[in-house]
Design a protein around this motif. Sequence first.
Motif, PDB file in Angstrom:
ATOM      1  N   PRO A 159       1.172  -1.623  -0.207  1.00 59.71           N
ATOM      2  CA  PRO A 159       0.333   0.381   0.224  1.00 59.71           C
ATOM      3  C   PRO A 159       0.509   1.198   0.204  1.00 59.71           C
ATOM      4  CG  PRO A 159      -0.860  -1.342   1.614  1.00 59.71           C
ATOM      5  CD  PRO A 159       0.182  -1.714   0.735  1.00 59.71           C
ATOM      6  N   ASP A 160       2.498   1.613   0.739  1.00 63.27           N
ATOM      7  CA  ASP A 160       2.645   2.050   0.599  1.00 63.27           C
ATOM      8  C   ASP A 160       3.208   2.484  -0.695  1.00 63.27           C
ATOM      9  OD1 ASP A 160       2.595   3.572   3.594  1.00 63.27           O
ATOM     10  OD2 ASP A 160       4.519   2.643   4.083  1.00 63.27           O
ATOM     11  N   GLN A 161       3.798   1.710  -1.260  1.00 62.14           N
ATOM     12  CA  GLN A 161       4.031   1.882  -2.635  1.00 62.14           C
ATOM     13  C   GLN A 161       3.439   2.109  -3.651  1.00 62.14           C
ATOM     14  OE1 GLN A 161       6.282  -2.121  -3.304  1.00 62.14           O
ATOM     15  NE2 GLN A 161       7.638  -1.538  -2.234  1.00 62.14           N
ATOM     16  N   ARG A 162       2.495   1.923  -3.300  1.00 57.40           N
ATOM     17  CA  ARG A 162       0.876   2.309  -4.789  1.00 57.40           C
ATOM     18  C   ARG A 162       0.833   3.814  -4.450  1.00 57.40           C
ATOM     19  NH1 ARG A 162      -1.416  -3.036  -3.076  1.00 57.40           N
ATOM     20  NH2 ARG A 162      -1.865  -4.122  -4.742  1.00 57.40           N
ATOM     21  N   ALA A 163       0.445   4.008  -3.097  1.00 56.16           N
ATOM     22  CA  ALA A 163       0.755   5.758  -2.602  1.00 56.16           C
ATOM     23  C   ALA A 163       1.892   6.596  -3.505  1.00 56.16           C
ATOM     24  CB  ALA A 163       0.841   5.490  -0.868  1.00 56.16           C
ATOM     25  N   ARG A 164       3.532   5.921  -3.476  1.00 57.23           N
ATOM     26  CA  ARG A 164       3.828   6.350  -4.009  1.00 57.23           C
ATOM     27  C   ARG A 164       3.797   6.760  -5.672  1.00 57.23           C
ATOM     28  NH1 ARG A 164       8.150   2.909  -0.554  1.00 57.23           N
ATOM     29  NH2 ARG A 164       7.685   4.103   1.789  1.00 57.23           N
ATOM     30  N   ALA A 165       3.215   5.687  -5.841  1.00 54.16           N
ATOM     31  CA  ALA A 165       3.319   5.919  -7.081  1.00 54.16           C
ATOM     32  C   ALA A 165       2.425   6.915  -7.956  1.00 54.16           C
ATOM     33  CB  ALA A 165       2.847   4.308  -7.532  1.00 54.16           C
ATOM     34  N   ARG A 166       0.637   7.190  -7.215  1.00 54.09           N
ATOM     35  CA  ARG A 166       0.408   7.298  -6.764  1.00 54.09           C
ATOM     36  C   ARG A 166       0.623   8.876  -7.313  1.00 54.09           C
ATOM     37  NH1 ARG A 166      -3.083   3.658  -4.307  1.00 54.09           N
ATOM     38  NH2 ARG A 166      -2.930   5.163  -2.623  1.00 54.09           N
ATOM     39  N   PHE A 167       1.078   9.130  -6.093  1.00 56.39           N
ATOM     40  CA  PHE A 167       1.600  10.880  -5.821  1.00 56.39           C
ATOM     41  C   PHE A 167       3.173  11.230  -6.748  1.00 56.39           C
ATOM     42  CE2 PHE A 167       5.243  13.409  -4.157  1.00 56.39           C
ATOM     43  CZ  PHE A 167       4.018  14.655  -3.342  1.00 56.39           C
ATOM     44  N   ALA A 168       3.498  10.444  -7.182  1.00 56.81           N
ATOM     45  CA  ALA A 168       4.861  10.453  -8.392  1.00 56.81           C
ATOM     46  C   ALA A 168       3.632  10.957 -10.050  1.00 56.81           C
ATOM     47  CB  ALA A 168       5.604   9.478  -8.901  1.00 56.81           C
ATOM     48  N   ASP A 169       2.408   9.823  -9.892  1.00 56.69           N
ATOM     49  CA  ASP A 169       1.863  10.547 -10.978  1.00 56.69           C
ATOM     50  C   ASP A 169       0.606  12.119 -10.618  1.00 56.69           C
ATOM     51  OD1 ASP A 169       2.980   8.188 -12.007  1.00 56.69           O
ATOM     52  OD2 ASP A 169       0.833   6.861 -11.972  1.00 56.69           O
ATOM     53  N   ARG A 170       0.281  11.846  -9.643  1.00 53.64           N
ATOM     54  CA  ARG A 170      -0.111  13.302  -9.682  1.00 53.64           C
ATOM     55  C   ARG A 170       0.694  14.523  -9.843  1.00 53.64           C
ATOM     56  NH1 ARG A 170      -2.758  15.036  -3.505  1.00 53.64           N
ATOM     57  NH2 ARG A 170      -3.675  16.823  -4.468  1.00 53.64           N
ATOM     58  N   PHE A 171       1.785  14.542  -9.227  1.00 53.73           N
ATOM     59  CA  PHE A 171       2.900  15.073  -9.579  1.00 53.73           C
ATOM     60  C   PHE A 171       3.961  15.207 -10.913  1.00 53.73           C
ATOM     61  CE2 PHE A 171       1.252  16.000  -4.587  1.00 53.73           C
ATOM     62  CZ  PHE A 171       0.394  16.637  -5.299  1.00 53.73           C
ATOM     63  N   GLY A 172       3.732  14.514 -11.611  1.00 57.71           N
ATOM     64  CA  GLY A 172       4.766  14.563 -12.441  1.00 57.71           C
ATOM     65  C   GLY A 172       6.397  14.428 -12.076  1.00 57.71           C
ATOM     66  N   LEU A 173       6.408  13.141 -10.731  1.00 57.55           N
ATOM     67  CA  LEU A 173       7.384  13.274 -10.337  1.00 57.55           C
ATOM     68  C   LEU A 173       8.000  11.436 -11.343  1.00 57.55           C
ATOM     69  CD1 LEU A 173       7.360  13.727  -6.696  1.00 57.55           C
ATOM     70  CD2 LEU A 173       7.842  14.666  -9.020  1.00 57.55           C
ATOM     71  N   ARG A 174       8.896  11.300 -10.584  1.00 54.83           N
ATOM     72  CA  ARG A 174       9.301   9.927 -11.323  1.00 54.83           C
ATOM     73  C   ARG A 174       9.044   8.863 -10.010  1.00 54.83           C
ATOM     74  NH1 ARG A 174      12.178   8.360 -15.805  1.00 54.83           N
ATOM     75  NH2 ARG A 174      12.492   9.968 -16.944  1.00 54.83           N
ATOM     76  N   TYR A 175       8.618   7.504 -10.140  1.00 52.95           N
ATOM     77  CA  TYR A 175       8.563   6.359  -9.196  1.00 52.95           C
ATOM     78  C   TYR A 175       9.732   5.333 -10.511  1.00 52.95           C
ATOM     79  CZ  TYR A 175       7.854   3.497  -5.702  1.00 52.95           C
ATOM     80  OH  TYR A 175       7.829   2.013  -5.043  1.00 52.95           O
ATOM     81  N   GLU A 176      10.092   3.969  -9.994  1.00 55.27           N
ATOM     82  CA  GLU A 176      10.783   3.135 -10.488  1.00 55.27           C
ATOM     83  C   GLU A 176      10.509   2.365  -9.466  1.00 55.27           C
ATOM     84  OE1 GLU A 176      11.199   2.800 -13.927  1.00 55.27           O
ATOM     85  OE2 GLU A 176      11.619   5.047 -14.207  1.00 55.27           O
ATOM     86  N   ARG A 177      10.118   1.138  -9.538  1.00 53.70           N
ATOM     87  CA  ARG A 177       9.923  -0.139  -8.480  1.00 53.70           C
ATOM     88  C   ARG A 177      10.121  -1.623  -9.229  1.00 53.70           C
ATOM     89  NH1 ARG A 177       6.565  -3.695  -7.169  1.00 53.70           N
ATOM     90  NH2 ARG A 177       6.975  -5.262  -5.176  1.00 53.70           N
ATOM     91  N   PRO A 178      11.779  -1.280  -9.762  1.00 52.92           N
ATOM     92  CA  PRO A 178      12.278  -2.847 -11.344  1.00 52.92           C
ATOM     93  C   PRO A 178      12.452  -3.649 -10.258  1.00 52.92           C
ATOM     94  CG  PRO A 178      13.972  -0.975 -10.828  1.00 52.92           C
ATOM     95  CD  PRO A 178      13.173  -0.511 -10.267  1.00 52.92           C
ATOM     96  N   ARG A 179      12.572  -5.300 -11.003  1.00 47.50           N
ATOM     97  CA  ARG A 179      12.368  -6.087 -10.412  1.00 47.50           C
ATOM     98  C   ARG A 179      14.089  -6.721 -11.444  1.00 47.50           C
ATOM     99  NH1 ARG A 179       8.605 -10.901 -12.178  1.00 47.50           N
ATOM    100  NH2 ARG A 179      10.507 -12.376 -10.800  1.00 47.50           N
ATOM    101  N   ALA A 180      14.820  -7.476 -10.120  1.00 40.87           N
ATOM    102  CA  ALA A 180      16.332  -7.927 -11.211  1.00 40.87           C
ATOM    103  C   ALA A 180      16.298  -8.097 -12.320  1.00 40.87           C
ATOM    104  CB  ALA A 180      16.822  -8.367  -9.652  1.00 40.87           C
ATOM    105  N   GLY A 181      16.746  -7.841 -13.045  1.00 34.01           N
ATOM    106  CA  GLY A 181      17.117  -8.210 -14.529  1.00 34.01           C
ATOM    107  C   GLY A 181      16.533  -6.736 -15.232  1.00 34.01           C
ATOM    108  N   ASP A 182      15.624  -6.268 -14.691  1.00 32.97           N
ATOM    109  CA  ASP A 182      15.002  -5.129 -15.496  1.00 32.97           C
ATOM    110  C   ASP A 182      15.600  -4.055 -15.499  1.00 32.97           C
ATOM    111  OD1 ASP A 182      13.259  -7.507 -16.115  1.00 32.97           O
ATOM    112  OD2 ASP A 182      11.230  -6.878 -14.337  1.00 32.97           O
ATOM    113  N   PRO A 183      16.504  -3.150 -16.027  1.00 39.25           N
ATOM    114  CA  PRO A 183      16.870  -1.339 -16.403  1.00 39.25           C
ATOM    115  C   PRO A 183      15.749  -0.469 -15.548  1.00 39.25           C
ATOM    116  CG  PRO A 183      17.190  -2.613 -18.340  1.00 39.25           C
ATOM    117  CD  PRO A 183      16.911  -3.990 -17.695  1.00 39.25           C
TER     118      PRO A 183
END
Length: 551
Positions: A159-183
Amino acid sequence: MSLTRVVLVGAGPRGTGLLERLTALAPARLPGRDLQLDVVDPFPFGSGRLWRADQPEVWSLDDTFPLVDGPAVRAWAAANPRVRTPQPGEPLARALVGDYLTWAFWRTVRLAPPRVAVRTYRASAVDLDERGVVLDTGSVLPADVVLLTQGRPGSLPTPDQRARARFADRFGLRYERPRAGDPAALDQVPAGTDVAVRDAGTLTGDLVALLTLGRGGRYADGEYHPTGLEPRLRLLPPEHPPWTDEPRPGDAWPHRRAALTRAGVLTSGHTVRLDVGRRAFVLDDGTAVRTLVEPDIGTGEPRRSDDALLRALAARGELAGWSGTGALLDRTGRAHPRRFAFGPLPGPAGPRGENDAAARRVLDLLAAVPPRRTARATTAIEVRRVPLTDPDVVPMFAELTEEYAARYGHRHDLYALPDGEFDPPHGTLLVLREHGKPIAGGAFRRYDEDTAELKRIWTHTDHRRRGLARRVVAELERVAGELGYRHVYLTTGPRQPEARALYLAAGYTPGFDTAADPESVGPLAFRKNLAIPIYPVGIDEIGETPVRSRP
């Protein structure tokens, strides 16, 4: 015929090593028995997701990494003129290791003993039931034994990570959550800006390498020498425990982290909060950052895994853990007699020793299981490479012509092609036949020197929802790789939602906004990088030194 069937879910390093041991030991431990090994993975076989050949050049590891036989990779590279041989002391590029693993997998398939058949399925396993392993294509693979070798799965966002992603979308920020092997897409991060990165061990080291080594920095004599093109890296403490309590052999991140700190490129010990007033992620020292990267290392909770199969098993209480022998445990602690799971990291015996012991255990178990009776003719599908003039192409092009006319209101002459458009060595036309009749097909042609373009993907109307289109695409990708292509490109029409879903499920990257109305986009373009099966003549056995080439 009598047939014993094993399904391996996952074909990365662990699955590939186990497959090699099963094929090598089967003749002696299952004498007189036919063994079919069905291998399921949505990612390239051998390299899997983590070791794909399209990884950045700055991602590397040394010869002591547990899952990789470094000397074997170097010997293989030295015997193969198609790849660059790393110099003594030079770290192994992870992309090179991916090519080696791909070669190892397909060599195992190619050299399987006469009574051992290996079948591959570019698909995802989504469930296990009394019928067998259920794939996302709708197909079910019967199994006497199921082996889960997916490696370490990722996890669904908290839930916290989803909130950060929504916050980034709202204010034009960048939030990345890559898995291993995904640059992560960090190329556009400006030099000198503040970037907050969650410390997740080796995975964070990979991402930091993109922002340091990838921008011209270098390590020498234990120190980092910056170029001034790096951002200012702010390291956040881990949210979850790392994979292991101690750094793994081959893990350079702890040393690089210290060197980056001494060079003033990285500072540690920050926390982060969402600041609506400043429209930014704000650190504990008051610094506002516009880029937050939190790698997904997985939490170890199957119910929150991004692997649909593990979630399904956990939801029913059928995956409470696994025993010391790899057997899956249910909620009562009972071990399942024919379902096993093998994790991504080996123990003291090393990957080959553990895979050998596991393969012997599985084959001895199968020796006590009566082989199932199966009718070969009801399931055999023949794959043919044909010229454009072959009679099997007629129903394929006829149905495609009618379908395109129904959806777009006009007809095209699908035969209006330059001479040799789908002919080797630049192209291929495939037809799948069952009971002597064509049921699916497709083709590719040369798009550019490194890229094949898929065309004419077709499934007969009487045979849809069997996963045949996915099989056609996977077969075309395999052949394209054999011909030396490293990428695949295609376009599909905006009124073909099933085609769009197929390519997204098969790992293709869309070249358009998937949220947009397809009609406003026009032709929908997709791309995919291929891991190429390489069969050098200079290696006689996996893990051994080069020998004289065979005729």
